[in-house]
Design a protein around this motif. Structure first.
Motif, mmCIF file in Angstrom:
data_model
loop_
_atom_site.group_PDB
_atom_site.id
_atom_site.type_symbol
_atom_site.label_atom_id
_atom_site.label_comp_id
_atom_site.label_asym_id
_atom_site.label_seq_id
_atom_site.Cartn_x
_atom_site.Cartn_y
_atom_site.Cartn_z
ATOM 1 N N CYS A 1 0.847 -1.191 0.000
ATOM 2 C CA CYS A 1 0.000 0.000 0.000
ATOM 3 C C CYS A 1 0.885 1.244 0.000
ATOM 4 O O CYS A 1 0.510 2.286 0.522
ATOM 5 N N ARG A 2 2.043 1.109 -0.607
ATOM 6 C CA ARG A 2 2.977 2.231 -0.666
ATOM 7 C C ARG A 2 2.307 3.448 -1.319
ATOM 8 O O ARG A 2 1.654 3.328 -2.344
ATOM 9 N N GLY A 3 2.470 4.600 -0.683
ATOM 10 C CA GLY A 3 1.920 5.834 -1.244
ATOM 11 C C GLY A 3 0.461 6.077 -0.935
ATOM 12 O O GLY A 3 -0.079 7.122 -1.270
ATOM 13 N N VAL A 4 -0.199 5.112 -0.289
ATOM 14 C CA VAL A 4 -1.623 5.269 0.020
ATOM 15 C C VAL A 4 -1.771 5.762 1.465
ATOM 16 O O VAL A 4 -1.132 5.237 2.369
ATOM 17 N N SER A 5 -2.609 6.768 1.653
ATOM 18 C CA SER A 5 -2.817 7.330 2.981
ATOM 19 C C SER A 5 -3.891 6.554 3.743
ATOM 20 O O SER A 5 -5.044 6.527 3.346
ATOM 21 N N SER B 1 -12.530 -2.985 3.842
ATOM 22 C CA SER B 1 -11.492 -3.918 3.385
ATOM 23 C C SER B 1 -10.158 -3.211 3.240
ATOM 24 O O SER B 1 -9.110 -3.729 3.647
ATOM 25 N N ILE B 2 -10.187 -2.012 2.643
ATOM 26 C CA ILE B 2 -8.944 -1.279 2.425
ATOM 27 C C ILE B 2 -8.283 -0.942 3.763
ATOM 28 O O ILE B 2 -7.079 -1.144 3.949
ATOM 29 N N VAL B 3 -9.094 -0.458 4.719
ATOM 30 C CA VAL B 3 -8.543 -0.136 6.039
ATOM 31 C C VAL B 3 -7.988 -1.402 6.703
ATOM 32 O O VAL B 3 -6.899 -1.388 7.292
ATOM 33 N N TYR B 4 -8.717 -2.513 6.555
ATOM 34 C CA TYR B 4 -8.234 -3.764 7.119
ATOM 35 C C TYR B 4 -6.857 -4.126 6.557
ATOM 36 O O TYR B 4 -5.913 -4.413 7.303
ATOM 37 N N PHE B 5 -6.727 -4.095 5.235
ATOM 38 C CA PHE B 5 -5.437 -4.445 4.612
ATOM 39 C C PHE B 5 -4.314 -3.543 5.115
ATOM 40 O O PHE B 5 -3.238 -4.013 5.468
ATOM 41 N N MET B 6 -4.574 -2.244 5.157
ATOM 42 C CA MET B 6 -3.516 -1.298 5.500
ATOM 43 C C MET B 6 -3.098 -1.377 6.956
ATOM 44 O O MET B 6 -1.942 -1.153 7.303
ATOM 45 N N TYR C 1 3.070 0.153 4.635
ATOM 46 C CA TYR C 1 2.437 1.461 4.848
ATOM 47 C C TYR C 1 3.481 2.497 5.284
ATOM 48 O O TYR C 1 4.215 2.265 6.239
ATOM 49 N N ASP C 2 3.522 3.607 4.550
ATOM 50 C CA ASP C 2 4.511 4.663 4.844
ATOM 51 C C ASP C 2 3.988 5.582 5.941
ATOM 52 O O ASP C 2 3.541 6.698 5.674
#
Lengths: 10, 214
Positions: B29-33, B73-78, B88-89
Motif C-alpha cells: 500500500c505504498r503511497g496510500v494514505s 477492506s482497504i482499512v483492514y489491509f492497510m 504502509y509509509d
C-alpha cells in the motif's frame, strides 16, 4: 419502507 | 438517474477496485494514505446509516453496501494484513486528520437543513468527504515517484466528483424542486481540491513519464 428525506444520491 | 450520475458512481466504484487491486496484487500500500481511507470509512458509515430505515432503490442500497465493504477492506489491509501493513509509509502520512473530523462535526452542528440526529450525521459525512482526500494529496507530494495505480486511483476519485457536478447541473435543469445547497457547495470545494493534482497528472501523462507532484 419509509421514504428517505431526499438523500437519493450516493 | 442520469448518465452523469451513473458514470460518476461507476468511476467511484472503479477507483476503489483499482486501489484494492493495487493492494492485493502488489501486496503493498505504498503511497496510500491510511488516514484518508479511514476518513472515507467514517464518511460511508455516517452517511449510509439510512440503510437501516430508508429505501430509495435497489441500486442505491447495493452501492452503499459495496462502498462500505470496500472502504473497510482497504482499512483492514492497510492496518492489519500481515504483509501489507508493513508497506504502509507511516512517516509520510502525518496529516492531522482528527482536525478534519472535529471541524466537519462542528460545521454540521452549525449548518444543516434539519437538526436531527441522522440529518446532522449525514451533513457531517458531506463535509468530511469534501476534505477527506487532503491527507492523501499531502502524502503524494511527499512520496516523490508515484506508481501508476495510486495515481490512477486519485485521478478516478477526482473524475467521480467532476461527474457529480455535471449530474447536479443536469438535475437542476430538468427536475422541479431539486435544490441541495449544502451538497453543491461542499462538492465544488471537494472537486477544487483536485485541481492541482489533475494539472500534474495530465502534464506527466502528456509527457509520458511517471507522476511526480512537485
Amino acid at each position: 419502507a419509509i421514504i428517505n428525506e431526499g438523500h437519493d444520491e450516493l | 438517474m442520469n448518465v452523469f450520475r451513473l458514470a460518476g458512481d461507476l468511476t467511484h466504484l472503479l477507483s476503489l477496485v483499482v486501489l484494492l487491486l493495487k493492494i492485493v496484487a502488489t501486496k503493498s500500500c505504498r503511497g496510500v494514505s491510511a488516514k484518508t481511507q479511514e476518513l472515507y470509512a467514517i464518511v460511508f458509515v455516517t452517511r449510509y446509516l439510512d440503510l437501516l430505515f430508508s429505501f430509495v432503490s435497489l441500486y442505491n442500497s447495493v452501492m452503499k453496501v459495496v462502498f462500505l465493504g470496500s472502504a473497510f477492506s482497504i482499512v483492514y489491509f492497510m492496518r492489519y494484513h500481515k504483509v501489507v501493513r508493513h508497506t504502509y509509509d507511516r512517516e509520510l502520512d502525518t496529516f492531522r486528520s482528527s482536525f478534519l473530523v472535529a471541524g466537519s462535526m462542528v460545521l454540521a452542528l452549525l449548518i444543516n437543513s434539519k437538526y436531527t440526529f441522522f440529518e446532522v450525521l449525514w451533513t457531517f459525512s458531506i463535509y468530511l468527504e469534501a476534505v477527506a482526500i487532503l491527507p492523501q494529496l499531502v502524502m503524494l507530494q511527499r512520496t516523490g515517484n508515484i506508481d501508476n495505480l495510486t495515481g490512477n486511483y486519485v485521478f478516478l476519485l477526482g473524475m467521480y466528483r467532476g461527474l457529480y457536478i455535471l449530474n447536479w447541473i443536469y438535475r437542476y435543469s430538468t427536475e422541479r424542486r431539486y435544490w441541495q445547497m449544502i451538497v453543491w457547495v461542499s462538492g465544488i470545494i471537494q472537486t477544487a481540491l483536485y485541481a492541482d493534482f489533475f494539472y500534474y497528472y495530465l502534464k506527466c501523462w502528456n509527457e509520458n513519464r511517471t507522476l511526480v507532484i512537485p
